[in-house]
Design a protein around this motif. Structure first.
Motif, PDB file in Angstrom:
ATOM      1  N   ASP A   1      50.961 -26.468-117.871  1.00  0.00           N
ATOM      2  CA  ASP A   1      52.519 -25.379-117.878  1.00  0.00           C
ATOM      3  C   ASP A   1      52.847 -25.558-119.480  1.00  0.00           C
ATOM      4  N   VAL A   2      53.477 -24.689-119.965  1.00  0.00           N
ATOM      5  CA  VAL A   2      54.017 -24.591-121.319  1.00  0.00           C
ATOM      6  C   VAL A   2      54.385 -26.329-121.750  1.00  0.00           C
TER       7      VAL A   2
ATOM      8  N   VAL B   1      37.149 -16.801-105.991  1.00  0.00           N
ATOM      9  CA  VAL B   1      38.184 -16.461-106.816  1.00  0.00           C
ATOM     10  C   VAL B   1      37.598 -16.607-107.938  1.00  0.00           C
ATOM     11  N   HIS B   2      37.328 -16.123-108.766  1.00  0.00           N
ATOM     12  CA  HIS B   2      37.759 -16.419-110.653  1.00  0.00           C
ATOM     13  C   HIS B   2      38.685 -16.512-110.977  1.00  0.00           C
ATOM     14  N   ALA B   3      39.705 -16.327-110.954  1.00  0.00           N
ATOM     15  CA  ALA B   3      41.677 -15.456-111.613  1.00  0.00           C
ATOM     16  C   ALA B   3      42.057 -16.008-110.390  1.00  0.00           C
ATOM     17  N   LEU B   4      43.046 -16.773-110.539  1.00  0.00           N
ATOM     18  CA  LEU B   4      44.321 -16.753-109.285  1.00  0.00           C
ATOM     19  C   LEU B   4      45.965 -16.663-110.793  1.00  0.00           C
ATOM     20  N   PRO B   5      45.945 -15.884-110.406  1.00  0.00           N
ATOM     21  CA  PRO B   5      47.047 -15.261-111.709  1.00  0.00           C
ATOM     22  C   PRO B   5      48.929 -16.179-111.282  1.00  0.00           C
ATOM     23  N   HIS B   6      48.887 -16.146-111.513  1.00  0.00           N
ATOM     24  CA  HIS B   6      50.510 -16.798-111.000  1.00  0.00           C
ATOM     25  C   HIS B   6      51.371 -17.248-112.103  1.00  0.00           C
TER      26      HIS B   6
ATOM     27  N   LEU C   1      38.800 -19.673-114.446  1.00  0.00           N
ATOM     28  CA  LEU C   1      40.096 -19.109-115.798  1.00  0.00           C
ATOM     29  C   LEU C   1      41.699 -18.941-114.708  1.00  0.00           C
ATOM     30  N   ASP C   2      42.038 -18.903-115.535  1.00  0.00           N
ATOM     31  CA  ASP C   2      43.055 -19.414-116.041  1.00  0.00           C
ATOM     32  C   ASP C   2      44.235 -18.117-116.083  1.00  0.00           C
ATOM     33  N   LEU C   3      44.929 -17.122-114.969  1.00  0.00           N
ATOM     34  CA  LEU C   3      45.881 -16.298-115.613  1.00  0.00           C
ATOM     35  C   LEU C   3      48.120 -16.846-116.157  1.00  0.00           C
ATOM     36  N   ALA C   4      47.740 -17.232-116.421  1.00  0.00           N
ATOM     37  CA  ALA C   4      49.896 -17.173-116.423  1.00  0.00           C
ATOM     38  C   ALA C   4      50.564 -16.353-117.119  1.00  0.00           C
ATOM     39  N   VAL C   5      51.938 -16.511-116.847  1.00  0.00           N
ATOM     40  CA  VAL C   5      52.436 -15.731-116.819  1.00  0.00           C
ATOM     41  C   VAL C   5      54.089 -15.849-116.761  1.00  0.00           C
TER      42      VAL C   5
END
Length: 176
Positions: free
Chosen positions: A91-92, A105-110, A154-158
């Protein structure tokens, strides 16, 4: 007949560990089993260690029920991540969080809240767009594979402030 039946039943966690070239130790079964049982939750090392220590199911199960020291848990998490059974996010604040990685799953958006630091999956929230995200992730990973990259995920973090924290901040702001 009972012997033949028991030989054909393979523990799915043991099968996963074996398929990825890992030893089927009590500790490995316990950690992977916990993370697979909680697929929508990501854990820091300390949170995972605490959860495993407080797991009533593991009590009294010999090797599986004994406490995992932090170094053993670090090494085990690292091996599970290297073979693709766990997803590691940073994380940040540079805190590592681990979660079971579904093979399909290739992308786990969180979503990472910058106020309370909760990590929440977004798959349910993105319902109608989840297929678009999966296609985009597959395209990106395929393009990188063509360029020679290996072992990709791939990790998609919002990142932002979750609704609970935003509401609490608004309430605090409006209080006399």
């Amino acid at each position: 007949m009972a012997t033949a039946l028991s030989l054909t039943l393979v523990d799915p966690i043991d099968a996963l560990l074996s398929a990825h070239g890992l030893r089927r130790t009590g500790a490995a079964r316990r950690v992977l089993g916990w993370l697979l049982a909680h697929p929508d939750t990501s854990y820091t090392h300390a949170q995972l260690q605490s959860a495993l220590q407080n797991d009533p199911v593991a009590e009294g199960q010999g090797e599986c029920g004994s406490a995992l020291d932090r170094v053993t848990l670090y090494r085990l998490i690292d091996r599970l991540t290297q073979v693709g059974l766990l997803l590691c996010r940073v994380d940040v604040h540079r805190v590592r969080r681990y979660q079971a990685m579904p093979a399909s799953v290739h992308a786990l958006p969180h979503f990472e809240c910058q106020s309370c630091h909760r990590d929440q999956p977004l798959q349910g929230a993105l319902q109608g767009n989840a297929l678009d995200l999966e296609v985009a992730a597959q395209n990106a990973l395929q393009a990188l594979k063509i360029l020679g990259y290996q072992g990709l995920s791939l990790d998609l973090a919002v990142r932002g402030v979750c609704a609970d924290c935003a509401t609490a901040a608004q309430t605090d702001h409006n209080a006399p």
